[in-house]
Design a protein around this motif. Structure first.
Motif: not given
Length: 78
Positions: A4-8, A46-55, A40-42, A10-20
């Motif tokens: 659930e936290k990872i989904k949150e 698939n569930i991204p690894q922490l390293n992927t999220i940070l990158k 796939r993550m969006e 990922v949603s923030e990454i999508i929002r930031l990507r679009r916002e930018n």
């Protein structure tokens, strides 16, 4: 709970990507994470690894921080 936290996040990454105004391909170029992995993550396939999220967060000007939770009584390990 963790998924659930990872989904949150990922949603923030999508929002930031679009916002930018970035495409998945542009985020790939900035983060060195391949576009199909971002797609796939969006999509949630698939569930991204922490390293992927940070990158992915770095070129978006964000990171993850460890912060204290509300004070609760510590539970003893079993």
């Amino acid at each position: 709970m963790i998924e659930e936290k990872i989904k949150e996040i990922v949603s923030e990454i999508i929002r930031l990507r679009r916002e930018n105004g970035l495409t998945q391909k542009q985020l790939e170029e900035l983060s060195n994470i391949k576009q199909p992995i971002i797609a796939r993550m969006e999509k949630g396939t698939n569930i991204p690894q922490l390293n992927t999220i940070l990158k992915l967060l770095k070129p978006l000007g964000k990171t993850i921080a460890i912060v204290p939770l509300e004070k609760t009584k510590p539970t003893k390990p079993r």
